[in-house]
Design a protein around this motif. Sequence first.
Motif, PDB file in Angstrom:
ATOM      1  N   PHE A 209       0.827  -1.209   0.000  1.00 49.73           N
ATOM      2  CA  PHE A 209       0.000   0.000   0.000  1.00 49.73           C
ATOM      3  C   PHE A 209       0.862   1.260   0.000  1.00 49.73           C
ATOM      4  N   GLU A 210       1.829   1.324   0.899  1.00 51.15           N
ATOM      5  CA  GLU A 210       2.663   2.525   0.970  1.00 51.15           C
ATOM      6  C   GLU A 210       3.536   2.649  -0.276  1.00 51.15           C
ATOM      7  N   PHE A 211       4.020   1.524  -0.790  1.00 55.40           N
ATOM      8  CA  PHE A 211       4.879   1.542  -1.975  1.00 55.40           C
ATOM      9  C   PHE A 211       4.120   2.042  -3.203  1.00 55.40           C
ATOM     10  N   THR A 212       2.936   1.463  -3.450  1.00 53.88           N
ATOM     11  CA  THR A 212       2.140   1.877  -4.618  1.00 53.88           C
ATOM     12  C   THR A 212       1.531   3.260  -4.421  1.00 53.88           C
ATOM     13  N   LEU A 213       1.216   3.614  -3.160  1.00 53.82           N
ATOM     14  CA  LEU A 213       0.669   4.945  -2.895  1.00 53.82           C
ATOM     15  C   LEU A 213       1.712   6.016  -3.187  1.00 53.82           C
ATOM     16  N   ALA A 214       2.976   5.747  -2.847  1.00 53.01           N
ATOM     17  CA  ALA A 214       4.038   6.722  -3.130  1.00 53.01           C
ATOM     18  C   ALA A 214       4.175   6.952  -4.630  1.00 53.01           C
ATOM     19  N   ILE A 215       4.091   5.873  -5.409  1.00 50.77           N
ATOM     20  CA  ILE A 215       4.197   6.020  -6.863  1.00 50.77           C
ATOM     21  C   ILE A 215       2.983   6.757  -7.416  1.00 50.77           C
ATOM     22  N   ALA A 216       1.791   6.427  -6.865  1.00 53.24           N
ATOM     23  CA  ALA A 216       0.572   7.104  -7.321  1.00 53.24           C
ATOM     24  C   ALA A 216       0.608   8.591  -6.982  1.00 53.24           C
ATOM     25  N   PHE A 217       1.086   8.937  -5.789  1.00 52.25           N
ATOM     26  CA  PHE A 217       1.208  10.341  -5.405  1.00 52.25           C
ATOM     27  C   PHE A 217       2.199  11.059  -6.312  1.00 52.25           C
ATOM     28  N   LEU A 218       3.298  10.378  -6.622  1.00 53.93           N
ATOM     29  CA  LEU A 218       4.338  11.002  -7.434  1.00 53.93           C
ATOM     30  C   LEU A 218       3.849  11.286  -8.852  1.00 53.93           C
ATOM     31  N   CYS A 219       3.038  10.368  -9.403  1.00 57.18           N
ATOM     32  CA  CYS A 219       2.604  10.495 -10.804  1.00 57.18           C
ATOM     33  C   CYS A 219       1.225  11.104 -10.950  1.00 57.18           C
ATOM     34  N   GLY A 220       0.579  11.473  -9.838  1.00 57.93           N
ATOM     35  CA  GLY A 220      -0.713  12.129  -9.939  1.00 57.93           C
ATOM     36  C   GLY A 220      -1.868  11.201 -10.212  1.00 57.93           C
ATOM     37  N   GLY A 221      -1.875  10.035  -9.621  1.00 57.35           N
ATOM     38  CA  GLY A 221      -3.032   9.143  -9.736  1.00 57.35           C
ATOM     39  C   GLY A 221      -2.976   8.212 -10.929  1.00 57.35           C
ATOM     40  N   LEU A 222      -3.920   8.384 -11.846  1.00 61.72           N
ATOM     41  CA  LEU A 222      -4.071   7.462 -12.983  1.00 61.72           C
ATOM     42  C   LEU A 222      -2.814   7.323 -13.840  1.00 61.72           C
ATOM     43  N   PRO A 223      -2.082   8.388 -14.139  1.00 66.17           N
ATOM     44  CA  PRO A 223      -0.875   8.210 -14.969  1.00 66.17           C
ATOM     45  C   PRO A 223       0.150   7.242 -14.370  1.00 66.17           C
ATOM     46  N   SER A 224       0.054   6.988 -13.074  1.00 62.44           N
ATOM     47  CA  SER A 224       1.023   6.082 -12.448  1.00 62.44           C
ATOM     48  C   SER A 224       0.870   4.646 -12.940  1.00 62.44           C
ATOM     49  N   MET A 225      -0.273   4.300 -13.543  1.00 63.00           N
ATOM     50  CA  MET A 225      -0.470   2.932 -14.034  1.00 63.00           C
ATOM     51  C   MET A 225       0.523   2.586 -15.141  1.00 63.00           C
ATOM     52  N   ILE A 226       1.009   3.598 -15.841  1.00 62.79           N
ATOM     53  CA  ILE A 226       2.025   3.351 -16.871  1.00 62.79           C
ATOM     54  C   ILE A 226       3.288   2.759 -16.245  1.00 62.79           C
ATOM     55  N   LEU A 227       3.542   3.132 -15.010  1.00 58.47           N
ATOM     56  CA  LEU A 227       4.716   2.614 -14.290  1.00 58.47           C
ATOM     57  C   LEU A 227       4.361   1.430 -13.401  1.00 58.47           C
ATOM     58  N   GLN A 228       3.170   1.467 -12.820  1.00 54.15           N
ATOM     59  CA  GLN A 228       2.783   0.447 -11.836  1.00 54.15           C
ATOM     60  C   GLN A 228       2.649  -0.947 -12.451  1.00 54.15           C
ATOM     61  N   LEU A 229       2.020  -1.055 -13.610  1.00 54.98           N
ATOM     62  CA  LEU A 229       1.776  -2.370 -14.203  1.00 54.98           C
ATOM     63  C   LEU A 229       3.068  -3.064 -14.650  1.00 54.98           C
ATOM     64  N   PRO A 230       3.960  -2.385 -15.394  1.00 55.89           N
ATOM     65  CA  PRO A 230       5.237  -3.063 -15.717  1.00 55.89           C
ATOM     66  C   PRO A 230       6.046  -3.431 -14.472  1.00 55.89           C
ATOM     67  N   LEU A 231       5.965  -2.592 -13.440  1.00 59.36           N
ATOM     68  CA  LEU A 231       6.683  -2.882 -12.204  1.00 59.36           C
ATOM     69  C   LEU A 231       6.100  -4.119 -11.523  1.00 59.36           C
ATOM     70  N   LEU A 232       4.796  -4.271 -11.580  1.00 58.52           N
ATOM     71  CA  LEU A 232       4.157  -5.467 -11.007  1.00 58.52           C
ATOM     72  C   LEU A 232       4.610  -6.726 -11.729  1.00 58.52           C
ATOM     73  N   VAL A 233       4.604  -6.687 -13.061  1.00 56.40           N
ATOM     74  CA  VAL A 233       5.039  -7.848 -13.844  1.00 56.40           C
ATOM     75  C   VAL A 233       6.502  -8.177 -13.555  1.00 56.40           C
ATOM     76  N   SER A 234       7.331  -7.157 -13.455  1.00 56.41           N
ATOM     77  CA  SER A 234       8.749  -7.376 -13.162  1.00 56.41           C
ATOM     78  C   SER A 234       8.936  -7.998 -11.781  1.00 56.41           C
ATOM     79  N   GLN A 235       8.101  -7.598 -10.845  1.00 57.48           N
ATOM     80  CA  GLN A 235       8.194  -8.167  -9.496  1.00 57.48           C
ATOM     81  C   GLN A 235       7.767  -9.630  -9.464  1.00 57.48           C
ATOM     82  N   VAL A 236       6.832  -9.999 -10.317  1.00 56.17           N
ATOM     83  CA  VAL A 236       6.430 -11.411 -10.399  1.00 56.17           C
ATOM     84  C   VAL A 236       7.607 -12.264 -10.851  1.00 56.17           C
ATOM     85  N   VAL A 237       8.358 -11.762 -11.843  1.00 58.79           N
ATOM     86  CA  VAL A 237       9.548 -12.485 -12.307  1.00 58.79           C
ATOM     87  C   VAL A 237      10.615 -12.525 -11.215  1.00 58.79           C
ATOM     88  N   ALA A 238      10.780 -11.397 -10.515  1.00 62.38           N
ATOM     89  CA  ALA A 238      11.824 -11.298  -9.493  1.00 62.38           C
ATOM     90  C   ALA A 238      11.452 -11.960  -8.183  1.00 62.38           C
TER      91      ALA A 238
END
Length: 321
Positions: A209-238
Amino acid sequence: MVTKNVTTQVTTQVASQLTTAKVTQMLAQSAGKALMQKQQAVAKQQVKQQLQASLAKSPQLAQQPAQLKKLQQQAIARVKRQQQQRLMPQVKKQAAATAATLTGQVATTTTKLHALPTNYQYQFAPMFLNLGAYLGIMLMSLVLTLMFMSARHVIGKWSALLAVQLNGFIGVLVAPLVTLGTLRCLISFSSSAFWQLFGVQVLFGLAVFEFTLAIAFLCGGLPSMILQLPLLVSQVVASGAIIPRPALNGFYRWLSTHTPMPQGVYSTFNALYGGANSGYTSALWWLISLSLLAVILIGWLGYRSTKTNPLSRLVPFTAGN
């Protein structure tokens, strides 16, 4: 499967190395020395007989020490050469037999630290449990960010931020009850494992929650999904659920120690099948602390404008709400 393959490859490699020409040559040299020592007495007798035969033919050699010594050296060299020619095939055969015996004695003993069932429902439970929790909490943080962007114009920035944190904490407490209850219907585990998993999932949920909230705050909400989704997929691999951490390249290995998903997968695996969680728990607490600090700093330094924008109006907030 990876462990079994590595064990098989190591066993095969060790067995093949024990039968290489280098090892066979080393064994041949050792066996050759032993056989030559056994044949020394025979060689001395043969040299003595040859010298006696030479003296019988030419008695004057007894009066010529230098010539007699030369004949003795030639006889010794000839006998050694004959012995080597006769013994080499025997030595090579013995060396090959010894190498084959060593190969046959190579055996492996595998000690498993975790009793992992063969059923795929059990094997994939840590990954899918944390993947579902991560995705749900990420979407919750995105919605709460949009609410914060709208509510800060009505109740104030810090009151809105506190409300976001309280709502997030409640969601993190409720989510594991649903996910673990569903998992309990699919696989079997003890009540103690359930509450251990509950603690792990709450800690993991707070980190996410705090990790994704920080990214969402940094990118202004919805635009953060451009970063959040690839990061999620990368974390699944890692996360180590698909490829073990030691087999990952440098980027994914770094990601596996600095993001919440891998820590949650390893902690869940250990809670279900045995293992220590101290290192992963510490990593999650660090992620929570640093991400919360980032949220506060972003909220303080940014979001100073008193004017609303299209993103802040996506989730309208009024004082009556």
